[in-house]
Scaffold this motif. Structure first.
Motif, PDB file in Angstrom:
ATOM      1  N   VAL A 271       0.842  -1.191   0.000  1.00 17.03           N
ATOM      2  CA  VAL A 271       0.000   0.000   0.000  1.00 17.03           C
ATOM      3  C   VAL A 271       0.877   1.240   0.000  1.00 17.03           C
ATOM      4  O   VAL A 271       1.880   1.295   0.721  1.00 17.03           O
ATOM      5  CB  VAL A 271      -0.932   0.039   1.240  1.00 17.03           C
ATOM      6  CG1 VAL A 271      -1.810   1.287   1.203  1.00 17.03           C
ATOM      7  CG2 VAL A 271      -1.796  -1.206   1.324  1.00 17.03           C
ATOM      8  N   VAL A 272       0.490   2.231  -0.791  1.00 24.18           N
ATOM      9  CA  VAL A 272       1.108   3.553  -0.754  1.00 24.18           C
ATOM     10  C   VAL A 272       0.029   4.537  -0.342  1.00 24.18           C
ATOM     11  O   VAL A 272      -1.034   4.609  -0.973  1.00 24.18           O
ATOM     12  CB  VAL A 272       1.706   3.952  -2.112  1.00 24.18           C
ATOM     13  CG1 VAL A 272       2.191   5.410  -2.075  1.00 24.18           C
ATOM     14  CG2 VAL A 272       2.860   3.031  -2.484  1.00 24.18           C
ATOM     15  N   LEU A 273       0.276   5.271   0.730  1.00 22.77           N
ATOM     16  CA  LEU A 273      -0.675   6.248   1.250  1.00 22.77           C
ATOM     17  C   LEU A 273      -0.186   7.651   0.918  1.00 22.77           C
ATOM     18  O   LEU A 273       0.934   8.022   1.262  1.00 22.77           O
ATOM     19  CB  LEU A 273      -0.821   6.084   2.764  1.00 22.77           C
ATOM     20  CG  LEU A 273      -1.707   7.093   3.487  1.00 22.77           C
ATOM     21  CD1 LEU A 273      -3.147   7.023   2.982  1.00 22.77           C
ATOM     22  CD2 LEU A 273      -1.646   6.861   5.001  1.00 22.77           C
ATOM     23  N   ALA A 274      -1.030   8.422   0.245  1.00 23.21           N
ATOM     24  CA  ALA A 274      -0.652   9.778  -0.160  1.00 23.21           C
ATOM     25  C   ALA A 274      -1.778  10.745   0.164  1.00 23.21           C
ATOM     26  O   ALA A 274      -2.959  10.367   0.178  1.00 23.21           O
ATOM     27  CB  ALA A 274      -0.333   9.821  -1.649  1.00 23.21           C
ATOM     28  N   ASP A 275      -1.409  11.982   0.398  1.00 24.86           N
ATOM     29  CA  ASP A 275      -2.387  13.037   0.655  1.00 24.86           C
ATOM     30  C   ASP A 275      -3.045  13.448  -0.651  1.00 24.86           C
ATOM     31  O   ASP A 275      -2.363  13.813  -1.621  1.00 24.86           O
ATOM     32  CB  ASP A 275      -1.698  14.234   1.308  1.00 24.86           C
ATOM     33  CG  ASP A 275      -2.643  15.389   1.529  1.00 24.86           C
ATOM     34  OD1 ASP A 275      -3.639  15.201   2.260  1.00 24.86           O
ATOM     35  OD2 ASP A 275      -2.408  16.469   0.963  1.00 24.86           O
ATOM     36  N   SER A 276      -4.352  13.404  -0.691  1.00 24.08           N
ATOM     37  CA  SER A 276      -5.076  13.695  -1.930  1.00 24.08           C
ATOM     38  C   SER A 276      -4.840  15.117  -2.416  1.00 24.08           C
ATOM     39  O   SER A 276      -4.886  15.385  -3.622  1.00 24.08           O
ATOM     40  CB  SER A 276      -6.577  13.462  -1.724  1.00 24.08           C
ATOM     41  OG  SER A 276      -7.059  14.188  -0.595  1.00 24.08           O
ATOM     42  N   ALA A 299      -6.033  10.043   0.695  1.00 27.80           N
ATOM     43  CA  ALA A 299      -6.848  10.542   1.795  1.00 27.80           C
ATOM     44  C   ALA A 299      -6.406  11.956   2.137  1.00 27.80           C
ATOM     45  O   ALA A 299      -5.276  12.361   1.827  1.00 27.80           O
ATOM     46  CB  ALA A 299      -6.721   9.631   3.018  1.00 27.80           C
ATOM     47  N   GLU A 300      -7.273  12.686   2.793  1.00 26.76           N
ATOM     48  CA  GLU A 300      -6.915  14.021   3.278  1.00 26.76           C
ATOM     49  C   GLU A 300      -6.120  13.841   4.564  1.00 26.76           C
ATOM     50  O   GLU A 300      -6.652  13.382   5.573  1.00 26.76           O
ATOM     51  CB  GLU A 300      -8.180  14.849   3.530  1.00 26.76           C
ATOM     52  CG  GLU A 300      -7.892  16.310   3.844  1.00 26.76           C
ATOM     53  CD  GLU A 300      -9.168  17.121   3.989  1.00 26.76           C
ATOM     54  OE1 GLU A 300      -9.065  18.291   4.411  1.00 26.76           O
ATOM     55  OE2 GLU A 300     -10.253  16.583   3.706  1.00 26.76           O
ATOM     56  N   LEU A 301      -4.829  14.187   4.517  1.00 25.50           N
ATOM     57  CA  LEU A 301      -3.931  13.873   5.628  1.00 25.50           C
ATOM     58  C   LEU A 301      -3.288  15.101   6.261  1.00 25.50           C
ATOM     59  O   LEU A 301      -2.760  15.013   7.374  1.00 25.50           O
ATOM     60  CB  LEU A 301      -2.814  12.943   5.144  1.00 25.50           C
ATOM     61  CG  LEU A 301      -3.243  11.606   4.532  1.00 25.50           C
ATOM     62  CD1 LEU A 301      -2.026  10.889   3.960  1.00 25.50           C
ATOM     63  CD2 LEU A 301      -3.946  10.735   5.568  1.00 25.50           C
ATOM     64  N   THR A 317      -6.987   7.920  11.065  1.00 22.64           N
ATOM     65  CA  THR A 317      -8.195   7.423  10.399  1.00 22.64           C
ATOM     66  C   THR A 317      -7.839   6.636   9.145  1.00 22.64           C
ATOM     67  O   THR A 317      -8.387   5.557   8.886  1.00 22.64           O
ATOM     68  CB  THR A 317      -9.124   8.590  10.037  1.00 22.64           C
ATOM     69  OG1 THR A 317      -9.540   9.256  11.242  1.00 22.64           O
ATOM     70  CG2 THR A 317     -10.359   8.101   9.287  1.00 22.64           C
ATOM     71  N   ALA A 318      -6.907   7.173   8.356  1.00 26.00           N
ATOM     72  CA  ALA A 318      -6.492   6.484   7.129  1.00 26.00           C
ATOM     73  C   ALA A 318      -5.792   5.168   7.449  1.00 26.00           C
ATOM     74  O   ALA A 318      -6.049   4.134   6.813  1.00 26.00           O
ATOM     75  CB  ALA A 318      -5.579   7.391   6.307  1.00 26.00           C
ATOM     76  N   LEU A 319      -4.913   5.191   8.438  1.00 22.22           N
ATOM     77  CA  LEU A 319      -4.194   3.967   8.807  1.00 22.22           C
ATOM     78  C   LEU A 319      -5.140   2.926   9.390  1.00 22.22           C
ATOM     79  O   LEU A 319      -4.984   1.721   9.148  1.00 22.22           O
ATOM     80  CB  LEU A 319      -3.089   4.302   9.809  1.00 22.22           C
ATOM     81  CG  LEU A 319      -1.906   5.097   9.249  1.00 22.22           C
ATOM     82  CD1 LEU A 319      -0.998   5.574  10.378  1.00 22.22           C
ATOM     83  CD2 LEU A 319      -1.112   4.262   8.255  1.00 22.22           C
ATOM     84  N   GLU A 320      -6.116   3.374  10.143  1.00 18.18           N
ATOM     85  CA  GLU A 320      -7.088   2.456  10.714  1.00 18.18           C
ATOM     86  C   GLU A 320      -7.861   1.727   9.613  1.00 18.18           C
ATOM     87  O   GLU A 320      -8.091   0.524   9.689  1.00 18.18           O
ATOM     88  CB  GLU A 320      -8.073   3.225  11.612  1.00 18.18           C
ATOM     89  CG  GLU A 320      -9.048   2.347  12.363  1.00 18.18           C
ATOM     90  CD  GLU A 320      -9.904   3.164  13.315  1.00 18.18           C
ATOM     91  OE1 GLU A 320     -10.026   2.788  14.487  1.00 18.18           O
ATOM     92  OE2 GLU A 320     -10.457   4.193  12.882  1.00 18.18           O
ATOM     93  N   ARG A 321      -8.228   2.473   8.600  1.00 18.67           N
ATOM     94  CA  ARG A 321      -8.949   1.853   7.469  1.00 18.67           C
ATOM     95  C   ARG A 321      -8.064   0.849   6.746  1.00 18.67           C
ATOM     96  O   ARG A 321      -8.488  -0.266   6.414  1.00 18.67           O
ATOM     97  CB  ARG A 321      -9.415   2.944   6.500  1.00 18.67           C
ATOM     98  CG  ARG A 321     -10.238   2.406   5.326  1.00 18.67           C
ATOM     99  CD  ARG A 321     -10.627   3.494   4.363  1.00 18.67           C
ATOM    100  NE  ARG A 321      -9.491   4.015   3.607  1.00 18.67           N
ATOM    101  CZ  ARG A 321      -8.944   5.183   3.783  1.00 18.67           C
ATOM    102  NH1 ARG A 321      -9.401   6.010   4.724  1.00 18.67           N
ATOM    103  NH2 ARG A 321      -7.920   5.585   3.054  1.00 18.67           N
ATOM    104  N   ILE A 322      -6.820   1.215   6.521  1.00 18.09           N
ATOM    105  CA  ILE A 322      -5.915   0.346   5.740  1.00 18.09           C
ATOM    106  C   ILE A 322      -5.529  -0.896   6.533  1.00 18.09           C
ATOM    107  O   ILE A 322      -5.499  -2.005   6.001  1.00 18.09           O
ATOM    108  CB  ILE A 322      -4.663   1.146   5.336  1.00 18.09           C
ATOM    109  CG1 ILE A 322      -5.041   2.268   4.363  1.00 18.09           C
ATOM    110  CG2 ILE A 322      -3.623   0.217   4.697  1.00 18.09           C
ATOM    111  CD1 ILE A 322      -3.913   3.268   4.119  1.00 18.09           C
TER     112      ILE A 322
END
Length: 328
Positions: A271-276, A299-301, A317-322
């Protein structure tokens, strides 16, 4: 390389075991969010800092630089008044005209425990107990390291000429552009506890943070790098919100991943998480993410104050979802 098969923890009836890699403010942000998501967090911290209080203690006493380790411990402090108070004590810096000026109390406490116990990991564990820490903090190597960087553009008249720059502070503050980094010594010993944590993890989180001086060094410690490549854990990369002068000038979101691949070509990413709000063109980013074998999560980070810093609540919140821990 085959996809990882580690469980996220739900199937095992326990919170996911998460290992977070980095140093400094980036790791502090990551840990501040992860502690809200799981009760099983281990921070593995770079030990190449040579500036400020850490640099002075390292030079005078020959110890691991304690500053980034201290910040990680402070981020994991207990939620009660005791934990928050001791976290503030750890972070407090002396202001004087004498030799103590600029030293963080936590740095001195950590080094004192190291001298008394003769064991860097045990010393950090004792500070963690004092804080009521929600997790554990480990050094990535058992010896202090030096970062060496190949930098271009230091001489504006020769923009493609490479210059070798040594030291974390020099690399982070260079007027040129960092192209690659290596460690001195070139084959440093990994912390055995760090290697064990990576092998037993459900998730490994890279970033955010100073890319060349805080995130990538973990992949330059051979035994730790091997564990990161071969672990059954899923791997998440959290991208930075903005380029950092010198280190990552001109970086696009996908550039972080390209540099990661150059330094660790065998590393897969789930997974790559980036600020939208920082991804202007998602197509090239999705392309590189796909080449690494992962998926992109937007996600809005960022905070609403205009600074390029992660908001702890939004990141959590984003990490919890992932990580699959909603409703836990």
């Amino acid at each position: 390389m085959s996809k990882s098969t580690a469980s996220d923890g739900d199937d095992l009836g326990r919170p996911p075991r998460v290992v977070a890699l980095g140093g400094g403010h980036g790791l502090h942000a990551s840990l501040s969010a992860l502690r809200r998501v799981t009760t099983d967090v281990t921070a593995i911290v770079t030990v190449a800092d040579d500036g400020g209080s850490s640099g002075r203690l390292r030079e005078e006493l020959g110890v691991l630089p304690p500053g980034d380790l201290r910040m990680a411990l402070a981020a994991l402090c207990g939620d009660d008044e005791w934990g928050h108070t001791w976290s503030q004590v750890l972070q407090h810096r002396f202001r004087s005209e004498g030799d103590l000026h600029g030293h963080a109390v936590g740095n001195l406490l950590i080094v004192a425990l190291w001298e008394l116990l003769g064991d860097s990991v045990a010393g950090l564990d004792w500070v963690g107990q004092l804080l009521g820490a929600h997790g554990r903090v480990l050094p990535m190597s058992s010896v202090p390291l030096e970062i060496s960087a190949e930098v271009s553009g230091i001489d504006p008249a020769r923009p493609e000429e490479l210059t070798t720059v040594r030291g974390q502070v020099a690399c982070a503050s260079t007027s040129g552009r960092v192209r690659s980094v290596s460690l001195l010594p070139g084959d440093p010993p990994a912390s055995p506890q760090a290697v064990k944590a990576v092998r037993e993890a459900d998730w490994v989180v890279f970033g955010p943070g100073s890319w060349f001086t805080s995130v990538l060094p973990h992949l330059l410690v051979p035994e730790l790098a091997h564990a990161l490549v071969t672990t059954r854990a899923k791997r998440l990369v959290a991208l930075n919100l903005s380029p950092q002068r010198g280190e990552t000038d001109g970086f696009r979101p996908e550039t972080y991943l390209e540099v990661l691949r150059e330094h660790a070509p065998k590393l897969g990413v789930d997974v790559v998480l980036a600020d939208s709000g920082t991804v202007e063109d998602v197509t090239p980013l999705m392309s590189v993410v796909g080449e690494l074998g992962g998926r992109l999560e937007l996600a809005e980070l960022s905070r609403d104050d205009g600074t390029p810093r992660h908001d702890s609540d939004r990141l959590a919140t984003a990490l919890e979802r992932i990580l699959g821990t909603e409703g836990r």
